[in-house]
Design a protein around this motif. Sequence first.
Motif, mmCIF file in Angstrom:
data_model
loop_
_atom_site.group_PDB
_atom_site.id
_atom_site.type_symbol
_atom_site.label_atom_id
_atom_site.label_comp_id
_atom_site.label_asym_id
_atom_site.label_seq_id
_atom_site.Cartn_x
_atom_site.Cartn_y
_atom_site.Cartn_z
ATOM 1 N N UNK A 1 0.841 -1.209 0.000
ATOM 2 C CA UNK A 1 0.000 0.000 0.000
ATOM 3 C C UNK A 1 0.873 1.256 0.000
ATOM 4 N N UNK A 2 1.935 1.200 0.736
ATOM 5 C CA UNK A 2 2.849 2.349 0.803
ATOM 6 C C UNK A 2 3.504 2.574 -0.559
ATOM 7 N N UNK A 3 3.894 1.454 -1.211
ATOM 8 C CA UNK A 3 4.537 1.569 -2.532
ATOM 9 C C UNK A 3 3.547 2.152 -3.559
ATOM 10 N N UNK B 1 5.161 4.589 -16.515
ATOM 11 C CA UNK B 1 5.903 3.492 -15.844
ATOM 12 C C UNK B 1 5.346 3.265 -14.436
ATOM 13 N N UNK B 2 5.074 4.319 -13.714
ATOM 14 C CA UNK B 2 4.539 4.198 -12.341
ATOM 15 C C UNK B 2 3.179 3.523 -12.361
ATOM 16 N N UNK B 3 2.353 3.888 -13.356
ATOM 17 C CA UNK B 3 1.015 3.274 -13.418
ATOM 18 C C UNK B 3 1.139 1.774 -13.707
ATOM 19 N N UNK B 4 2.117 1.428 -14.585
ATOM 20 C CA UNK B 4 2.354 0.010 -14.876
ATOM 21 C C UNK B 4 2.815 -0.747 -13.612
ATOM 22 N N UNK C 1 1.815 -4.301 -8.609
ATOM 23 C CA UNK C 1 1.702 -4.409 -7.139
ATOM 24 C C UNK C 1 0.291 -4.810 -6.759
ATOM 25 N N UNK C 2 -0.706 -4.275 -7.485
ATOM 26 C CA UNK C 2 -2.090 -4.660 -7.163
ATOM 27 C C UNK C 2 -2.303 -6.157 -7.442
ATOM 28 N N UNK C 3 -1.609 -6.644 -8.446
ATOM 29 C CA UNK C 3 -1.687 -8.084 -8.705
ATOM 30 C C UNK C 3 -1.096 -8.877 -7.564
ATOM 31 N N UNK C 4 0.046 -8.380 -7.048
ATOM 32 C CA UNK C 4 0.677 -9.048 -5.896
ATOM 33 C C UNK C 4 -0.223 -9.001 -4.674
ATOM 34 N N UNK C 5 -0.873 -7.845 -4.499
ATOM 35 C CA UNK C 5 -1.792 -7.704 -3.350
ATOM 36 C C UNK C 5 -2.922 -8.704 -3.467
#
Length: 623
Positions: free
Chosen positions: A299-301, A350-353, A358-362
């Motif tokens: 979440x922080x990332x 790049x940040x949006x990608x 990360x959302x996939x990891x979450x």
Amino acid sequence: MTRHGFMITRLALTGPTVEAAELRFRAGLNVITGPSDTGKTFAFECIDFMLGASRSPKTIPEADGYDSVCLDIRDRQTNEEISLTRSLKGGSFKLDIGGKKKILGDKYKAENEDTASQFLLKLSNLQNKMIRKNASGQTRAFSFRHMAHLSVISEEEVIKNRSPILSGQYVKATEEKSAYSLLLSGSDDSSIVEVPDPREIKGHFEAKEEVLVGVIASTKSKIEEISIDVDLPTLNKQLGRLEHSIHECEASLNERMESAAPFEEIRHTVWGKLNKIESRLGVLSELQSRFFLLYDQYQSDILRLQAIAESGARLGEMSLDRCPVCGALPEDQDKDHQECQIEPLDVARSCISEISKIKGLISDLELTQDDVKIEIEKLSSSRSQCRDELTRVTQILEDYHSPRISDAINNLKMHQEQKEHLLKAISLYEQLNELEELLEDLQKETTKQKQATKPTFAGLRDHHLEAFAKAVQGRLEAWKFPNLDRVTFDKQNWDIVISGRNRSSHGKGVRAVTHAAFTLSLLRYCLDSDLPHSGVVVIDSPLVVYRQPDAGEEGFSSDVKLAFYYDLSQSYQDAQVIVIENDAPPDDLDTANAVNVIRFTGTNQGRRGFIPVPSQSDKVTSQ
């Protein structure tokens, strides 16, 4: 009044390569005090050794390097200083009186005057005395060791539950009683004539009978102590019934243990399963905690990347008047700088990608967390079931099986104790029957000898024993002995009776104090009656009651201990008393110089112990 005996002035250990270890004594009360392992008992053994004991002092590491022990004494009659030296290994003595030297033998022989025993007897005015050694009237020469146990008392002897007169060796009892009679009356047995033939034969048989009667009486006494009032056949029948009962008790115990075994097995299995569940729950709980931390990190990332993406988008919408690299105006800008510039919109994309990844990891993490949560719930349910089952099984064992097993064990133990009691009684009865048969056979053999007149010997007269008992009573009164009524002398046990109770029947603490009273009263009685005595009493641990009384034994008040030392400091100034104790006497006696106190500290403060501790330089030199 004649001054009998001698006084110890110095005890020393010597060796060729070590510093001498010395203790100095004076008339009156001397107290060697200090903690354990400081050499107090070793000093006692050295004194006893130098007064003729055949056994050398026990070997201790601190005595390495010492090979001789020296005892300086003073003749009370002539005030001559005398020195006796002996090897720690034993053997003869070296005598030195004012430079005149002589060798004294360590084995007592009546015909040899050059022995340590004869020399000490002369100083005590007890030379050339005879004592009776058996019931037939045989006599032997009195030696100094015959009286040593009445003036030099070890910490083991002071608590023994027998008369201070007796050593416990049946064959020496007559000699020991005669030695006591000599000291108390001043008269020896030299006038007794040995029974001639044929009475010598009679005496031989009577001596056997005396031993048998003594052993039979002792056996009967033991039978009375165990409170058995039935005959041997009845005891054997009881033993048979008891062995059958023991067999039944063992069978009952085995049956009850077998009945409880399945529940013990269940409890063991459930307990093992519960331990595994608890262990797995601990692992899962730790994983869950780590997942929470990882989720927070994701979440922080995301927040950080969203901020960067938003900033990139904003920057991409802005026109730059100046070069972002060198700050130059448009007309002065370098094209190479423009080629190196990264577009803010590219950074935002790049940040949006990265956010999408990360959302996939979450999403994966949440699935894993759900699995862990489900497993925790299942394990928690299993744990509750195991705990309930464990409680149920344990309750069954504790409420039903354990009491039954405990009752069976106690019942078996009780029967086994009864069997042991019966076996002891049967053994005593069998021994008694054998002894009585031997006695009957002996009496048949000595029928003719019994028709002859048995020689009789006058023992101590009643007035001697009464006077001695009064002396002991006075001593105990001076020591504030609790609940003291009257002290008498029991001729059967050759010991004192205090307030109607035999001295030896008390606990070891009372026996120690009263043993000291017996011995010190004998010294005081001899001095007051102008009777021969060595004039020296050495007692190790007479106040043992203050450190370790018997179970159930009431300790004395501290008044007894104080009165003990005050009395000795005042009543024995014309003699010498050496007391060895862990605790020191009252400080005011020491301050007033009424007592010669030798303090061992067991530390480097003050005197460490009897034997000095060598310095480091001494150790290096010796090496």
